[in-house]
Design an enzyme around this catalytic site. Structure first.
Site, PDB file in Angstrom:
ATOM      1  N   HIS A  16       0.872  -1.087  -0.108  1.00 58.69           N
ATOM      2  CA  HIS A  16       0.293  -0.484  -0.007  1.00 58.69           C
ATOM      3  C   HIS A  16       0.730   1.143  -0.300  1.00 58.69           C
ATOM      4  O   HIS A  16       1.835   1.211   0.301  1.00 58.69           O
ATOM      5  CB  HIS A  16      -0.603   0.325   1.046  1.00 58.69           C
ATOM      6  N   CYS A  35       5.639   6.505   3.207  1.00 57.57           N
ATOM      7  CA  CYS A  35       4.800   6.191   3.079  1.00 57.57           C
ATOM      8  C   CYS A  35       4.050   6.519   2.171  1.00 57.57           C
ATOM      9  O   CYS A  35       2.811   5.888   1.187  1.00 57.57           O
ATOM     10  CB  CYS A  35       4.110   5.297   4.551  1.00 57.57           C
ATOM     11  N   HIS A  41       4.849  -0.134  -0.524  1.00 54.25           N
ATOM     12  CA  HIS A  41       5.643  -0.870   0.349  1.00 54.25           C
ATOM     13  C   HIS A  41       5.057  -1.843   1.506  1.00 54.25           C
ATOM     14  O   HIS A  41       3.720  -2.153   0.730  1.00 54.25           O
ATOM     15  CB  HIS A  41       6.550  -0.419   1.227  1.00 54.25           C
ATOM     16  N   HIS A  43       3.210  -5.122   3.698  1.00 55.24           N
ATOM     17  CA  HIS A  43       2.970  -5.618   5.077  1.00 55.24           C
ATOM     18  C   HIS A  43       3.069  -6.746   5.185  1.00 55.24           C
ATOM     19  O   HIS A  43       1.836  -7.352   4.605  1.00 55.24           O
ATOM     20  CB  HIS A  43       2.302  -5.065   6.210  1.00 55.24           C
ATOM     21  N   ASP A  81      -5.154 -10.265  -0.106  1.00 56.05           N
ATOM     22  CA  ASP A  81      -3.259 -10.978   0.408  1.00 56.05           C
ATOM     23  C   ASP A  81      -2.775 -10.744  -1.258  1.00 56.05           C
ATOM     24  O   ASP A  81      -3.595 -10.846  -2.328  1.00 56.05           O
ATOM     25  CB  ASP A  81      -3.943 -12.472   0.582  1.00 56.05           C
ATOM     26  N   HIS A  82      -2.034 -10.904  -1.385  1.00 58.90           N
ATOM     27  CA  HIS A  82      -0.902 -10.585  -2.259  1.00 58.90           C
ATOM     28  C   HIS A  82      -1.481  -9.459  -3.279  1.00 58.90           C
ATOM     29  O   HIS A  82      -1.592  -9.197  -4.914  1.00 58.90           O
ATOM     30  CB  HIS A  82      -1.088 -11.872  -3.341  1.00 58.90           C
ATOM     31  N   GLU A 126      -0.324  -4.375  11.980  1.00 62.54           N
ATOM     32  CA  GLU A 126       0.029  -4.244  10.221  1.00 62.54           C
ATOM     33  C   GLU A 126       1.889  -4.346  10.476  1.00 62.54           C
ATOM     34  O   GLU A 126       2.457  -4.774   9.659  1.00 62.54           O
ATOM     35  CB  GLU A 126       0.324  -2.171  10.182  1.00 62.54           C
TER      36      GLU A 126
END
Lengths: 138, 138, 138, 138, 138, 138
Positions: A16, A35, A41, A43, A81-82, A126
């Site tokens: 994100h 950010c 980037h 998590h 996810d991904h 996070e």
């Protein structure tokens, strides 16, 4: 039998970045720092879903764990996810995908699908050192 | 001084299986899956006991930690640690030893023995990804 | 590209007990204590499998992660997860299912199936505070 | 005084995706699955750096911890934290940023800068369940 | 049966500070920073002891776990737990109680007492992000 | 957008001991055991600060994370990290630095400084197995 709160965890890996169209480039950088990088980037997020209800006398369960896992997978993990949250998850076309907003989005996806037990809390980590709880409060 | 909530963790290793006499063999297998294996399987359970009370002005304690540890050991761990819960713990002769029912059983064992502070919550982790909270609610 | 060691973790829940037919009942109890209870007790075991090899220039992988996961599932987890090890896993009809012997058994199950990379180490955690490493040494 | 191995951990959040120009779109998808998504996804990576050396008689240190932290920050974290590895880290313009290749890249960045002690191992965790070790072996 | 490496963890809480009599006050402060405060500060240390040996055919053990625990308690934990290391542990009257020196001191205390199996490694964590390994190397 | 609870963790290393001037030496030793050692012993404390508030529509934040981190550092960590709490932190000249009293002290330091969001809870872990929550209740 008693009212209990059952929590199940799952993990997803997503990327994100933070950017507000209402702010200038300088304000975005000042507020969001690293950010704000538009490449994104990522998590390893942890999603914790807590349901509340009475323990069933026959099964000893407050909720069928396989069903809960399926709902979490179908409603949240398959979508996030991904994924690059800003680009690929509809809620985040307009909302910034902060941990706060991810927790609220997960609640809104899960709450209508949970029939057997009441959704009590959604927690999103996070990182191990930062997490948000949402209880459906306005 | 203020009202605080103190939580102490302990671990125990036990085995269990899930089977309801009200259900057919097929229904048991469908509902409980691998957990229906009558030989049992096991977990490193984590028990978290939270007590609530005022901080004592002399000791700085809400509860004597040695006493709390002794009560947890005597009332819960000695009964459940290194045991097959279905066969060796009285509550589970009739109740299925789900995480929900283990949390309620631990509450009922602990609550009458805690004098200095009020039992607030019992949490039981079956795995790091699944846990149940019980607050004594009907 | 360089030789690396890749480790993948997985968890399984099983029960076991310790008893040696070469020892008397008293000796078994003295040596094994609570673990001698024939009803069994259980753990959330963690299996760590480490493979060693050169990084492939095309994929950037030392081993295909999906294949490694499948081999771990098929050779170890399906046999041991949600099982009473003494009764349901062939190796433990004659060997005591200590953490030492579980690590060796897992090695022997995995080593012949790993083609792309060399098995380097099997680690088994019985609890977070106790684990055994086996490197295939005689 | 004795030779010891000191390990320091640090975390960074980055995104990446897997794609090989030597493979067709179908082969990339088959090999890399969800990781092939070109928008990227992310992780909280953990970097563990282990140095080896004799304990200094005056300081009791094998390495000055502040210096080690500075080197890890300057050589690895500033380059990789809050970055899309494929687009923003030079090594990954040609190499796929797998955990294997990230560990090797971190070694090559750190090794020439460590003067006081010898670099022994670089470990990179992509998730708590997957990590790679590199010892500088060809 | 095979040679295995068994590791057992234990925790202790201690305080310490860093000061070298060979350095000036200024040099001590520059080198040790906040750790130079003579009042001391503290940590929850984790001690990991790894022994190496053949698995016993009768017991399935490389070492009697109760004996190992007793040795760790008697030789290390009773001396260091709830102590100010500089003032109360003999080794640290002359040596600075760095993580490096604590690991070496623990090795020297444990090695002569372990009869059944060979001491392979002592690991000491000062925090989850910093640890030292000692293998008895000169 | 909804009311959320955001929690941020931080760690500090400190030493302390327990002694009440209202009790005799014997009573102090009986009540506090090893914690009565006047040289002190220490812990890696974890501080968790939870704030509650509405999510800001522009930033997606309930609180500016950099500001929260600065307040936690300035008000709590700079005062307590690498300190002997009894001797160096004013609150503990008269109060025993139990986990209960550390949590209350941290609340009192933080609450007046938090403007953007409301302080909801302070949690302090003394060890991974013992923690105290304070919600500002009398």
């Amino acid at each position: 039998m008693g009212t209990v709160y059952l929590t199940r965890k799952a993990e997803f890996a997503a990327s994100h970045y933070y950017h507000s169209p209402e702010l200038s480039a300088e304000e975005n950088l000042r507020l969001f720092g690293k950010c704000n990088n538009p490449n994104g980037h990522g998590h390893n997020y942890t999603l914790e879903v807590t349901v509340k209800g009475a323990v069933d006398a026959t099964s000893g369960f407050v909720v069928d764990l396989k069903q809960l896992k399926e709902i979490m997978n179908r409603e949240v993990l398959e979508a996030m996810d991904h994924r690059f949250l800003n680009k690929e998850v509809p809620e985040f076309e307009t909302l910034i995908p902060t941990t706060e907003n991810i927790a609220i989005a997960a609640w809104r996806r899960l709450e209508p699908k949970l029939k057997a037990a009441q959704l009590h809390r959604v927690r999103v980590y996070e990182t191990p050192d930062l997490f948000v709880d949402f209880y459906g409060e306005a």
